[in-house]
Write a protein that holds these residues in place. Sequence first.
Motif, PDB file in Angstrom:
ATOM      1  N   ILE A 327     113.207  31.051  26.473  1.00 50.76           N
ATOM      2  CA  ILE A 327     112.532  29.762  26.665  1.00 50.76           C
ATOM      3  C   ILE A 327     111.243  29.714  25.853  1.00 50.76           C
ATOM      4  O   ILE A 327     110.881  28.669  25.289  1.00 50.76           O
ATOM      5  CB  ILE A 327     112.276  29.529  28.162  1.00 50.76           C
ATOM      6  CG1 ILE A 327     113.605  29.345  28.903  1.00 50.76           C
ATOM      7  CG2 ILE A 327     111.385  28.316  28.378  1.00 50.76           C
ATOM      8  CD1 ILE A 327     113.460  29.239  30.395  1.00 50.76           C
ATOM      9  N   GLY A 341     109.291  17.034  23.130  1.00 52.70           N
ATOM     10  CA  GLY A 341     109.952  17.557  24.312  1.00 52.70           C
ATOM     11  C   GLY A 341     111.270  18.206  23.960  1.00 52.70           C
ATOM     12  O   GLY A 341     111.646  18.344  22.792  1.00 52.70           O
ATOM     13  N   LEU A 342     112.004  18.600  24.998  1.00 51.93           N
ATOM     14  CA  LEU A 342     113.292  19.261  24.845  1.00 51.93           C
ATOM     15  C   LEU A 342     114.323  18.491  25.654  1.00 51.93           C
ATOM     16  O   LEU A 342     114.022  17.960  26.732  1.00 51.93           O
ATOM     17  CB  LEU A 342     113.241  20.720  25.315  1.00 51.93           C
ATOM     18  CG  LEU A 342     112.239  21.629  24.593  1.00 51.93           C
ATOM     19  CD1 LEU A 342     110.942  21.724  25.375  1.00 51.93           C
ATOM     20  CD2 LEU A 342     112.816  23.026  24.414  1.00 51.93           C
ATOM     21  N   ILE A 344     118.078  18.818  27.464  1.00 56.36           N
ATOM     22  CA  ILE A 344     119.070  19.772  27.958  1.00 56.36           C
ATOM     23  C   ILE A 344     120.113  19.015  28.769  1.00 56.36           C
ATOM     24  O   ILE A 344     119.965  17.833  29.065  1.00 56.36           O
ATOM     25  CB  ILE A 344     118.426  20.872  28.830  1.00 56.36           C
ATOM     26  CG1 ILE A 344     117.768  20.245  30.063  1.00 56.36           C
ATOM     27  CG2 ILE A 344     117.425  21.686  28.031  1.00 56.36           C
ATOM     28  CD1 ILE A 344     117.253  21.264  31.052  1.00 56.36           C
ATOM     29  N   ARG A 382     116.971  25.612  34.000  1.00 53.62           N
ATOM     30  CA  ARG A 382     116.342  24.301  34.096  1.00 53.62           C
ATOM     31  C   ARG A 382     114.952  24.391  34.735  1.00 53.62           C
ATOM     32  O   ARG A 382     113.991  23.787  34.270  1.00 53.62           O
ATOM     33  CB  ARG A 382     117.250  23.362  34.899  1.00 53.62           C
ATOM     34  CG  ARG A 382     116.749  21.940  34.974  1.00 53.62           C
ATOM     35  CD  ARG A 382     117.796  21.020  35.562  1.00 53.62           C
ATOM     36  NE  ARG A 382     118.202  21.428  36.897  1.00 53.62           N
ATOM     37  CZ  ARG A 382     119.420  21.855  37.209  1.00 53.62           C
ATOM     38  NH1 ARG A 382     120.337  21.927  36.278  1.00 53.62           N
ATOM     39  NH2 ARG A 382     119.722  22.198  38.444  1.00 53.62           N
ATOM     40  N   LEU A 385     112.497  26.376  32.366  1.00 52.64           N
ATOM     41  CA  LEU A 385     112.138  25.554  31.212  1.00 52.64           C
ATOM     42  C   LEU A 385     111.200  24.434  31.624  1.00 52.64           C
ATOM     43  O   LEU A 385     110.249  24.113  30.911  1.00 52.64           O
ATOM     44  CB  LEU A 385     113.404  24.982  30.568  1.00 52.64           C
ATOM     45  CG  LEU A 385     113.203  24.073  29.348  1.00 52.64           C
ATOM     46  CD1 LEU A 385     112.526  24.843  28.224  1.00 52.64           C
ATOM     47  CD2 LEU A 385     114.529  23.497  28.883  1.00 52.64           C
ATOM     48  N   ARG A 386     111.450  23.823  32.763  1.00 53.80           N
ATOM     49  CA  ARG A 386     110.601  22.738  33.226  1.00 53.80           C
ATOM     50  C   ARG A 386     109.171  23.216  33.451  1.00 53.80           C
ATOM     51  O   ARG A 386     108.210  22.569  33.039  1.00 53.80           O
ATOM     52  CB  ARG A 386     111.160  22.151  34.522  1.00 53.80           C
ATOM     53  CG  ARG A 386     110.343  21.001  35.062  1.00 53.80           C
ATOM     54  CD  ARG A 386     110.994  20.367  36.257  1.00 53.80           C
ATOM     55  NE  ARG A 386     110.968  21.214  37.437  1.00 53.80           N
ATOM     56  CZ  ARG A 386     111.256  20.791  38.660  1.00 53.80           C
ATOM     57  NH1 ARG A 386     111.616  19.542  38.855  1.00 53.80           N
ATOM     58  NH2 ARG A 386     111.208  21.615  39.682  1.00 53.80           N
ATOM     59  N   ALA A 389     107.577  24.438  29.953  1.00 55.26           N
ATOM     60  CA  ALA A 389     107.339  23.325  29.046  1.00 55.26           C
ATOM     61  C   ALA A 389     106.183  22.451  29.521  1.00 55.26           C
ATOM     62  O   ALA A 389     105.441  21.891  28.711  1.00 55.26           O
ATOM     63  CB  ALA A 389     108.608  22.485  28.906  1.00 55.26           C
ATOM     64  N   TYR A 390     106.017  22.327  30.827  1.00 54.28           N
ATOM     65  CA  TYR A 390     104.916  21.521  31.354  1.00 54.28           C
ATOM     66  C   TYR A 390     103.572  22.092  30.920  1.00 54.28           C
ATOM     67  O   TYR A 390     102.675  21.363  30.488  1.00 54.28           O
ATOM     68  CB  TYR A 390     105.001  21.470  32.878  1.00 54.28           C
ATOM     69  CG  TYR A 390     103.793  20.833  33.526  1.00 54.28           C
ATOM     70  CD1 TYR A 390     103.654  19.451  33.574  1.00 54.28           C
ATOM     71  CD2 TYR A 390     102.788  21.615  34.077  1.00 54.28           C
ATOM     72  CE1 TYR A 390     102.547  18.865  34.167  1.00 54.28           C
ATOM     73  CE2 TYR A 390     101.681  21.048  34.668  1.00 54.28           C
ATOM     74  CZ  TYR A 390     101.567  19.672  34.709  1.00 54.28           C
ATOM     75  OH  TYR A 390     100.472  19.099  35.294  1.00 54.28           O
ATOM     76  N   VAL A 396     110.743  17.597  29.462  1.00 55.68           N
ATOM     77  CA  VAL A 396     112.129  18.048  29.464  1.00 55.68           C
ATOM     78  C   VAL A 396     112.988  16.890  29.955  1.00 55.68           C
ATOM     79  O   VAL A 396     112.737  16.339  31.024  1.00 55.68           O
ATOM     80  CB  VAL A 396     112.324  19.285  30.357  1.00 55.68           C
ATOM     81  CG1 VAL A 396     113.785  19.694  30.388  1.00 55.68           C
ATOM     82  CG2 VAL A 396     111.465  20.435  29.861  1.00 55.68           C
ATOM     83  N   ALA A 398     116.762  15.858  31.001  1.00 52.28           N
ATOM     84  CA  ALA A 398     118.088  16.361  31.378  1.00 52.28           C
ATOM     85  C   ALA A 398     119.066  15.197  31.375  1.00 52.28           C
ATOM     86  O   ALA A 398     118.825  14.182  32.036  1.00 52.28           O
ATOM     87  CB  ALA A 398     118.035  17.015  32.757  1.00 52.28           C
ATOM     88  N   SER A 506     106.218  21.157  37.187  1.00 55.39           N
ATOM     89  CA  SER A 506     106.619  22.541  37.045  1.00 55.39           C
ATOM     90  C   SER A 506     106.564  23.301  38.340  1.00 55.39           C
ATOM     91  O   SER A 506     105.954  22.910  39.301  1.00 55.39           O
ATOM     92  CB  SER A 506     105.677  23.226  36.069  1.00 55.39           C
ATOM     93  OG  SER A 506     104.402  23.254  36.637  1.00 55.39           O
TER      94      SER A 506
END
Length: 530
Positions: A327, A341-342, A344, A382, A385-386, A389-390, A396, A398, A506
């Motif tokens: 990640i 952002g990402l 998924i 998930r 990553l959340r 990433a925050y 993120v 989804a 997060s």
Amino acid sequence: MADETVLREVGEHLGRLQHADLMERVRIGRVPLKENRRAERKRALTAVSSSRWAGAITRTSDDQYQLSLRCLFDERAGLRRAVRKVQQRLAVPCGQRSNGVRGYVDPAERAQKRRRLDVLEARLARVEQRIEAGHPTIVVGGRQLAKTRHNLADAQLTEAQWRRRWDATRMFLTADGESGAPHGNYTISLDPADGSVSIVLPEPLRHLANAPRGRYRLACTVAFSHRRQEWLDRVTAHRAVRYDIVCAPERARWYIDASWSAKKTPLPTRGELAASGARLLGVDLNADHLAACVVDPYGNPVGKPFTLAIDLTGPTATRDGRLRTAITELITLARRHGCEGLAIENLGFADARASGRETMGRGRRGRRFRRTVAGLPTARFRERLRGMAYHAGLIVVAVDPSYTSRWGAQHWQQPLQQQSHSTTTVTRHHSASVAIGRRALGYGIRRRPGVTAHDRRIVARRATGQAVSPSRARGTTGPPRTASTPIRGGKTRLCRSDQPVLFPDSQDRSESHRITDPACGDSANTGQHR
């Protein structure tokens, strides 16, 4: 040794109180929030501890009870899926197929499945009875560790070693934060100037105090390395910080964790995300690697795709560390290519895992496939990553995973291979990451025929699918419809594939720092006791 002795006595004393309060909470059962008698339980605990310790104990008991109920609901849903699937296959004669449902191969397997159905229905009846009574089963200290007691040889533990771990997990040393209190917590106070730690002793243990007002000051000091500056900003402003003191007997060490609530970030809508000109990094999760590709605001893949290998074998801590490393590499790629952002897939194999062999094949091939599905860390990926990433300032998204691999390979694998030339081998997983990124931006996955041309002179006519402007209407003829054109009239059918879910906040947990649910404002009174 004196510090360890005091901490152990305090933890065991508060642990006994927490276990008794948890038993009382389970006995109360499923009642409305106003009828859980928390105020009454807190008054009873205050006499043998303190008001703040009692508040943390009752809050933890309520949290554990609600979590156990949710697990019980999930177990009931899984058993219902398994029962329904076996019943469907039993309704079809052996060796035949009816309405897409295949019967069992021979009468022997059919008889075994009938016995299996009886077992599942009995388990389902017990679970439903527990839900109706509101009495879930809770093992303080962990059910896995409790089962290890019967398999000490396989766990390579002696009875004394297991007992030390069991006693350590059943101790309670959790203090909820309080805004306005010295350094954000009065019960467990950590001075940022010198790193000294002092705790409020429960009423029966006040004779152990070595500081004023019934407090015990530890001889050792504490220092945070991970996100230390954020912690300093809070404690110097006297904002709420929660502390958890845990014992690791296998390392002969004690640790203190700090956690607090993060600010709630407003969620951008899908239109705002596409209109902002933001790039996204589409990510496709697989059993042994992550496939990623950068997608521009118009849904076009940018540059070459990426492949990040991950090895999710070994102990739980090892797998979690490798997942965090992957990640971190994803976040680095997103920052390097200017992504906001990402994207998924909102994956979940609850249905498949509940039905198991009924839907995922038999024999050696079926076992291999089920093992692969069980090894995909969809929920953990998930959530990790959340959280990560925050803190990196990324969002993120989804999306629905329907047909991302199939349509991605059909419409995007060849153009992506031509764009990457021969230096990179593009797989269907890379094309699936493009499909995921396009769906997150609100575009369709499938390209319209003739939009993308491979000639250099018209290479600017990239495939944006639904982003292409439709031709103007002439006379009474309406414009040609695309997949993004809304259906006019009373029959409007929404597509679930076009509805992303945003995860900006997060729960980033590590050994030295934990983040709780940001929906709780500025408090630090949330989380689960381990």
